[in-house]
Motif scaffolding. Structure first.
Motif, mmCIF file in Angstrom:
data_model
loop_
_atom_site.group_PDB
_atom_site.id
_atom_site.type_symbol
_atom_site.label_atom_id
_atom_site.label_comp_id
_atom_site.label_asym_id
_atom_site.label_seq_id
_atom_site.Cartn_x
_atom_site.Cartn_y
_atom_site.Cartn_z
ATOM 1 N N TYR A 57 72.501 26.927 10.142
ATOM 2 C CA TYR A 57 73.299 28.055 9.654
ATOM 3 C C TYR A 57 72.510 28.876 8.636
ATOM 4 O O TYR A 57 72.477 30.104 8.699
ATOM 5 N N PHE A 58 71.872 28.201 7.703
ATOM 6 C CA PHE A 58 71.121 28.885 6.658
ATOM 7 C C PHE A 58 69.957 29.683 7.242
ATOM 8 O O PHE A 58 69.732 30.837 6.864
ATOM 9 N N ARG A 60 69.606 30.874 10.266
ATOM 10 C CA ARG A 60 70.113 32.044 11.024
ATOM 11 C C ARG A 60 70.559 33.153 10.075
ATOM 12 O O ARG A 60 70.336 34.326 10.350
ATOM 13 N N ARG A 61 71.188 32.770 8.991
ATOM 14 C CA ARG A 61 71.667 33.766 8.038
ATOM 15 C C ARG A 61 70.500 34.447 7.306
ATOM 16 O O ARG A 61 70.580 35.633 6.976
ATOM 17 N N MET A 62 69.437 33.731 7.056
ATOM 18 C CA MET A 62 68.277 34.263 6.328
ATOM 19 C C MET A 62 67.152 34.709 7.264
ATOM 20 O O MET A 62 66.004 34.769 6.862
ATOM 21 N N ARG A 63 67.470 35.021 8.486
ATOM 22 C CA ARG A 63 66.460 35.372 9.477
ATOM 23 C C ARG A 63 65.562 36.525 9.036
ATOM 24 O O ARG A 63 64.368 36.493 9.217
#
Length: 66
Positions: A57-58, A60-63
């Motif tokens: 999740y992290f 993907r969010r910080m891509r």
């Protein structure tokens, strides 16, 4: 080292410690057969799964963040 890289490193190290503790809970001769250690081992492996989901999740969010 960026904050993102440090976060990745920290979560991987935490997961490795959880795996090690879980393996110890199930394999240590002196605690074999005690239900508290079996529960701790199960919770440890559940924590590894939770850390893996959180890390995906992290990341993907910080891509877009370097």
């Amino acid at each position: 080292m960026s904050l993102k890289a440090f976060h990745l490193f920290f979560v991987v190290i935490a997961a490795l410690f959880c795996v090690g503790f879980g393996v110890w809970c199930f394999s240590a001769e002196e605690v074999r057969g005690q239900s508290g250690f079996a529960l701790a081992g199960i919770l440890s492996f559940a924590s590894v799964a939770g850390l893996a989901v959180f890390e995906i999740y992290f990341l993907r969010r910080m891509r877009g963040v370097k």
